[in-house]
Design an enzyme around this catalytic site. Structure first.
Site, PDB file in Angstrom:
ATOM      1  N   GLU A   1       0.839  -1.197   0.000  1.00 28.08           N
ATOM      2  CA  GLU A   1       0.000   0.000   0.000  1.00 28.08           C
ATOM      3  C   GLU A   1       0.878   1.252   0.000  1.00 28.08           C
ATOM      4  O   GLU A   1       1.810   1.351   0.774  1.00 28.08           O
ATOM      5  CB  GLU A   1      -0.914  -0.023   1.240  1.00 28.08           C
ATOM      6  CG  GLU A   1      -1.901   1.112   1.283  1.00 28.08           C
ATOM      7  CD  GLU A   1      -2.608   1.282  -0.053  1.00 28.08           C
ATOM      8  OE1 GLU A   1      -3.275   0.354  -0.514  1.00 28.08           O
ATOM      9  OE2 GLU A   1      -2.465   2.370  -0.655  1.00 28.08           O
TER      10      GLU A   1
ATOM     11  N   LYS B   1       8.187  -1.727  -2.446  1.00 27.82           N
ATOM     12  CA  LYS B   1       7.584  -0.935  -1.367  1.00 27.82           C
ATOM     13  C   LYS B   1       8.672  -0.334  -0.476  1.00 27.82           C
ATOM     14  O   LYS B   1       8.662   0.871  -0.176  1.00 27.82           O
ATOM     15  CB  LYS B   1       6.637  -1.821  -0.546  1.00 27.82           C
ATOM     16  CG  LYS B   1       6.087  -1.174   0.700  1.00 27.82           C
ATOM     17  CD  LYS B   1       5.227   0.047   0.402  1.00 27.82           C
ATOM     18  CE  LYS B   1       4.961   0.843   1.655  1.00 27.82           C
ATOM     19  NZ  LYS B   1       4.230   2.081   1.400  1.00 27.82           N
TER      20      LYS B   1
ATOM     21  N   CYS C   1       6.235   4.640   9.050  1.00 29.03           N
ATOM     22  CA  CYS C   1       6.807   3.842   7.952  1.00 29.03           C
ATOM     23  C   CYS C   1       8.262   4.144   7.605  1.00 29.03           C
ATOM     24  O   CYS C   1       9.069   3.220   7.500  1.00 29.03           O
ATOM     25  CB  CYS C   1       5.953   4.027   6.710  1.00 29.03           C
ATOM     26  SG  CYS C   1       4.306   3.360   6.915  1.00 29.03           S
TER      27      CYS C   1
HETATM   28  N1  LIG Z   1       0.216   3.635   8.187  1.00 25.62           N
HETATM   29  C1  LIG Z   1       0.463   3.826   6.908  1.00 25.62           C
HETATM   30  O1  LIG Z   1       0.330   4.908   6.399  1.00 25.62           O
HETATM   31  C2  LIG Z   1       0.931   2.685   6.052  1.00 25.62           C
HETATM   32  C3  LIG Z   1       0.969   2.867   4.661  1.00 25.62           C
HETATM   33  C4  LIG Z   1       1.389   1.812   3.866  1.00 25.62           C
HETATM   34  C5  LIG Z   1       1.743   0.599   4.444  1.00 25.62           C
HETATM   35  N2  LIG Z   1       1.699   0.444   5.781  1.00 25.62           N
HETATM   36  C6  LIG Z   1       2.012  -0.876   6.334  1.00 25.62           C
HETATM   37  O2  LIG Z   1       0.758  -1.532   6.601  1.00 25.62           O
HETATM   38  C7  LIG Z   1       0.858  -2.357   7.770  1.00 25.62           C
HETATM   39  C8  LIG Z   1      -0.198  -1.964   8.778  1.00 25.62           C
HETATM   40  O3  LIG Z   1       0.050  -0.638   9.177  1.00 25.62           O
HETATM   41  P1  LIG Z   1      -1.019   0.192  10.017  1.00 25.62           P
HETATM   42  O4  LIG Z   1      -0.503   1.566  10.090  1.00 25.62           O
HETATM   43  O5  LIG Z   1      -2.383  -0.047   9.483  1.00 25.62           O
HETATM   44  O6  LIG Z   1      -0.884  -0.549  11.442  1.00 25.62           O
HETATM   45  P2  LIG Z   1      -1.854  -0.438  12.690  1.00 25.62           P
HETATM   46  O7  LIG Z   1      -1.039  -0.759  13.878  1.00 25.62           O
HETATM   47  O8  LIG Z   1      -2.645   0.827  12.639  1.00 25.62           O
HETATM   48  O9  LIG Z   1      -2.920  -1.629  12.463  1.00 25.62           O
HETATM   49  C9  LIG Z   1      -2.599  -2.973  12.520  1.00 25.62           C
HETATM   50  C10 LIG Z   1      -3.753  -3.704  13.213  1.00 25.62           C
HETATM   51  O10 LIG Z   1      -3.536  -5.101  13.109  1.00 25.62           O
HETATM   52  C11 LIG Z   1      -4.083  -5.722  14.263  1.00 25.62           C
HETATM   53  N3  LIG Z   1      -3.544  -7.080  14.412  1.00 25.62           N
HETATM   54  C12 LIG Z   1      -2.258  -7.461  14.666  1.00 25.62           C
HETATM   55  N4  LIG Z   1      -2.159  -8.794  14.685  1.00 25.62           N
HETATM   56  C13 LIG Z   1      -3.399  -9.287  14.460  1.00 25.62           C
HETATM   57  C14 LIG Z   1      -3.920 -10.604  14.358  1.00 25.62           C
HETATM   58  N5  LIG Z   1      -3.135 -11.674  14.475  1.00 25.62           N
HETATM   59  N6  LIG Z   1      -5.235 -10.746  14.119  1.00 25.62           N
HETATM   60  C15 LIG Z   1      -6.040  -9.667  13.975  1.00 25.62           C
HETATM   61  N7  LIG Z   1      -5.602  -8.391  14.052  1.00 25.62           N
HETATM   62  C16 LIG Z   1      -4.292  -8.207  14.294  1.00 25.62           C
HETATM   63  C17 LIG Z   1      -3.702  -4.789  15.382  1.00 25.62           C
HETATM   64  O11 LIG Z   1      -4.529  -4.980  16.502  1.00 25.62           O
HETATM   65  C18 LIG Z   1      -3.890  -3.414  14.709  1.00 25.62           C
HETATM   66  O12 LIG Z   1      -5.168  -2.858  14.970  1.00 25.62           O
HETATM   67  C19 LIG Z   1       2.299  -2.208   8.250  1.00 25.62           C
HETATM   68  O13 LIG Z   1       3.066  -3.242   7.695  1.00 25.62           O
HETATM   69  C20 LIG Z   1       2.726  -0.883   7.658  1.00 25.62           C
HETATM   70  O14 LIG Z   1       4.104  -0.816   7.442  1.00 25.62           O
HETATM   71  C21 LIG Z   1       1.293   1.451   6.598  1.00 25.62           C
HETATM   72  O1  LIG Z   2       8.705  17.226   1.681  1.00 28.96           O
HETATM   73  C1  LIG Z   2       8.416  16.593   2.706  1.00 28.96           C
HETATM   74  C2  LIG Z   2       7.516  15.508   2.715  1.00 28.96           C
HETATM   75  C3  LIG Z   2       7.264  14.845   3.915  1.00 28.96           C
HETATM   76  N1  LIG Z   2       7.870  15.250   5.048  1.00 28.96           N
HETATM   77  C4  LIG Z   2       7.607  14.514   6.304  1.00 28.96           C
HETATM   78  O2  LIG Z   2       7.796  13.138   6.069  1.00 28.96           O
HETATM   79  C5  LIG Z   2       6.941  12.365   6.897  1.00 28.96           C
HETATM   80  C6  LIG Z   2       6.159  11.359   6.076  1.00 28.96           C
HETATM   81  O3  LIG Z   2       5.224  12.031   5.280  1.00 28.96           O
HETATM   82  P1  LIG Z   2       4.334  11.305   4.186  1.00 28.96           P
HETATM   83  O4  LIG Z   2       5.165  10.473   3.337  1.00 28.96           O
HETATM   84  O5  LIG Z   2       3.518  12.333   3.513  1.00 28.96           O
HETATM   85  O6  LIG Z   2       3.337  10.430   5.086  1.00 28.96           O
HETATM   86  P2  LIG Z   2       3.238   8.877   5.401  1.00 28.96           P
HETATM   87  O7  LIG Z   2       1.833   8.633   5.770  1.00 28.96           O
HETATM   88  O8  LIG Z   2       4.318   8.480   6.331  1.00 28.96           O
HETATM   89  O9  LIG Z   2       3.450   8.139   3.983  1.00 28.96           O
HETATM   90  C7  LIG Z   2       4.664   7.510   3.617  1.00 28.96           C
HETATM   91  O10 LIG Z   2       4.740   6.221   4.181  1.00 28.96           O
HETATM   92  C8  LIG Z   2       3.632   5.372   3.818  1.00 28.96           C
HETATM   93  C9  LIG Z   2       3.791   4.096   4.601  1.00 28.96           C
HETATM   94  O11 LIG Z   2       4.606   3.172   4.009  1.00 28.96           O
HETATM   95  C10 LIG Z   2       3.649   5.169   2.310  1.00 28.96           C
HETATM   96  O12 LIG Z   2       2.568   4.326   1.939  1.00 28.96           O
HETATM   97  C11 LIG Z   2       3.530   6.519   1.614  1.00 28.96           C
HETATM   98  O13 LIG Z   2       3.606   6.340   0.204  1.00 28.96           O
HETATM   99  C12 LIG Z   2       4.668   7.411   2.092  1.00 28.96           C
HETATM  100  O14 LIG Z   2       4.522   8.718   1.535  1.00 28.96           O
HETATM  101  C13 LIG Z   2       6.051  13.367   7.632  1.00 28.96           C
HETATM  102  O15 LIG Z   2       6.564  13.602   8.917  1.00 28.96           O
HETATM  103  C14 LIG Z   2       6.167  14.609   6.780  1.00 28.96           C
HETATM  104  O16 LIG Z   2       5.931  15.782   7.507  1.00 28.96           O
HETATM  105  C15 LIG Z   2       8.746  16.312   5.055  1.00 28.96           C
HETATM  106  O17 LIG Z   2       9.296  16.668   6.087  1.00 28.96           O
HETATM  107  N2  LIG Z   2       8.998  16.950   3.876  1.00 28.96           N
END
Ligand SMILES: NC(=O)c1ccc[n+]([C@@H]2O[C@H](COP(=O)([O-])OP(=O)(O)OC[C@H]3O[C@@H](n4cnc5c(N)ncnc54)[C@H](O)[C@@H]3O)[C@@H](O)[C@H]2O)c1
Ligand SMILES: O=c1ccn([C@@H]2O[C@H](COP(=O)(O)OP(=O)(O)O[C@H]3O[C@H](CO)[C@@H](O)[C@H](O)[C@H]3O)[C@@H](O)[C@H]2O)c(=O)[nH]1
Length: 465
Positions: free
Chosen positions: A163, A223, A279
């Site tokens: 994602e 990723k 992340c």
């Molecule tokens: N947060 C982001 O912006 C983002 C973006 C892209 C990818 N990711 C990736 O996606 C993944 C999830 O991230 P998130 O931010 O949603 O995490 P999060 O901690 O918000 O959510 C994960 C959820 O999974 C649940 N969980 C864990 N083990 C479980 C199990 N065995 N059965 C059922 N539920 C269970 C937890 O209770 C929790 O609510 C991570 O690998 C992260 O790196 C995060």
């Molecule tokens: O020019 C910039 C851009 C971002 N940030 C900082 O960088 C961090 C991350 O920002 P951003 O990437 O916008 O947010 P995330 O939700 O952490 O998203 C990143 O991490 C996710 C989790 O993997 C990915 O899915 C996304 O593509 C990737 O952008 C934050 O503290 C921002 O304030 C800066 O300081 N300067």
């Protein structure tokens, strides 16, 4: 062709919740059940008041309102949802390991493995398993190993579908993604069929040319690479911000000039107090660890520097506050505006604000925090988790208040650490009048206009200027 009727997503967090809400919205004929072991979180997703869902993302509550109860369900009954599903997304947390081999670097795959074992135990018919969590390259092989060794005859296809949404813009990113990446076993008909099934879900709303299919390992590694590249840009511009402060150049002007080169591009060049979020740091540390395990020390060192620079940026911002306030902040009141790691989210994981505040507390400052979306308990939990200051002191010396004006009243200095739009619109004249003088203002986000603030009387410091 496999027609997907029932989707289950394990993990109702920042990714599982919004991603499944958008799939349910766009594919009303597919039943989507999001499950989690966290009962409180599921109860919040089911709260009759849709504004109380556990994740704040612009536009998300409207989608949940539309789809919840129709074809979008939130439940703690993980087994039932696994049993019913044709396709299971695994979207659980994969934080940095805090123990044992790879401590502080490798991704902790404990929760991923638990999911695989639970699926293996419950499944009675063939399933497509989708890795939605961010995982080290080759995790799919481990998943397959666990799933294929249960002896119950169920066949699994494992896809990688990382994602790329960013928090604060999750809904927009999910509805109009730059690309959707699907990795699978492209060499077998079963593998291709599983990939097509997932392609067809996304193709309901994403143009086909934006849906990229690759082998599993490329998808998993892309990723980590994407996040490393993005974070590297922030660290690169932050490195320049320090040089700008020494030379009289302005980092915003430098970023603009450099970003206008179409080969570089303008995005992700905003200097800041340091990147946060769940992340970037975790995924780069994971990448560094993987490189090291293959003996690629130069590759590992290259990427580690992105983290080293980021830590330096947070520390030097905090140190500059102390230095500017005549080398001591002991007993001084410092207002922190913004606790979330970026605007438009209530997520505080790895937020620069935590580290800056922690530094100021160890210099004995009194800190007052205001963030429009973060709850007081979260602020305390974040500081306690770091464990550098004792919990009693944290509770005594940190206050969390309900408005910026209240936070800044009688403060010696203000630090703007999240770029919330409302901080631009504050009555800065009123704030200045109610502070101790000289009134110091540290802008960690380049959010505020220097001239305006200096004309009001502030002693103004901004990153890279
Ligand atoms: N947060 C982001 O912006 C983002 C973006 C892209 C990818 N990711 C990736 O996606 C993944 C999830 O991230 P998130 O931010 O949603 O995490 P999060 O901690 O918000 O959510 C994960 C959820 O999974 C649940 N969980 C864990 N083990 C479980 C199990 N065995 N059965 C059922 N539920 C269970 C937890 O209770 C929790 O609510 C991570 O690998 C992260 O790196 C995060
Ligand atoms: O020019 C910039 C851009 C971002 N940030 C900082 O960088 C961090 C991350 O920002 P951003 O990437 O916008 O947010 P995330 O939700 O952490 O998203 C990143 O991490 C996710 C989790 O993997 C990915 O899915 C996304 O593509 C990737 O952008 C934050 O503290 C921002 O304030 C800066 O300081 N300067």
């Amino acid at each position: 062709m496999t027609q997907i009727k029932n989707i289950c997503c394990i993990g109702a967090g920042y990714v599982g919740g919004p991603t499944m809400a958008v799939i349910a919205q766009k594919c009303p004929k597919v039943n989507v059940t999001v499950v989690d072991i966290n009962e409180k979180r599921i109860a919040a997703w089911n709260d009759p008041n849709v504004e109380s869902i556990p994740i704040y993302e612009p536009g998300l509550s409207e989608i949940v309102k539309e789809a919840r109860g129709r074809n979008l369900f939130f439940s703690t009954d993980v087994n039932a949802a696994i049993d019913k599903a044709d396709m299971i997304f695994i979207s659980v947390n994969t934080p940095t390991k805090t123990y044992g081999i790879g401590k502080g670097m490798a991704a902790d795959l404990k929760w991923i493995e638990l999911c695989a074992r639970q699926i293996a135990e419950v499944a009675k018919n063939d399933k497509i398993i989708v890795e939605k969590s961010t995982l080290p390259v080759r995790t799919a092989a481990a998943l397959k190993d666990i799933l294929d060794n249960t002896g119950n005859g169920v066949k699994y296809q494992i896809l990688s579908n990382p994602e790329f949404l960013a928090e604060g813009t999750a809904v927009e990113d999910l509805q109009n993604p730059d690309r959707v990446l699907i990795g699978g076993d492209i060499d077998t008909p079963e593998g291709k069929e599983a990939m097509d099934a997932l392609v067809n879900i996304y193709a309901t709303w994403v143009p086909k040319e934006n849906i990229l299919t690759t082998n599993v390992w490329s998808s998993e590694l892309s990723k980590l690479t994407a996040n490393a590249f993005l974070a590297q840009r922030v660290s690169s511009i932050n490195a320049m911000s320090e040089l700008c402060e020494k030379t009289g150049a302005d980092v915003n002007e430098v970023a603009k000039a450099v970003g206008m080169d179409s080969r570089v591009g303008p995005k992700f060049l905003k200097a800041s107090v340091g990147f946060g979020g769940s992340c970037f740091q975790k995924d780069i540390l994971n990448l560094v660890y993987i490189a090291k395990t293959f003996g690629l020390d130069e590759v590992a060192d290259y990427w580690e520097q992105v983290i080293i620079m980021n830590d330096h940026q947070k520390r030097r911002f905090a140190a500059n506050i102390v230095k500017t306030l005549y080398n001591t902040v002991s007993g001084k009141k410092i207002a922190i505006l913004g606790w979330a790691f970026k605007k438009d989210t209530n997520d505080t994981r790895e937020s620069a604000a935590i580290y800056v505040t922690d530094y100021l507390l160890s210099e004995q400052a009194e800190v007052v925090v205001y963030d429009p979306k973060v709850k007081p308990e979260q602020v305390y939990a974040d500081l306690e988790y770091l464990g550098n200051n004792n919990n009693k002191e944290i509770r005594e010396r940190v206050k969390v208040v309900q408005s910026a004006e209240e936070a800044c009243k009688d403060a010696h200095a203000i630090a703007v650490l999240t770029e919330w739009d409302e901080f631009r619109e504050l009555n800065w004249h009123f704030i200045y009048e109610n502070m101790l003088k000289p009134a110091f203002l540290f802008d960690g986000r380049r959010l505020l206009n220097r001239k305006e603030k200096e004309n009001l009387g502030f002693e103004f410091y901004a990153i890279g200027n």
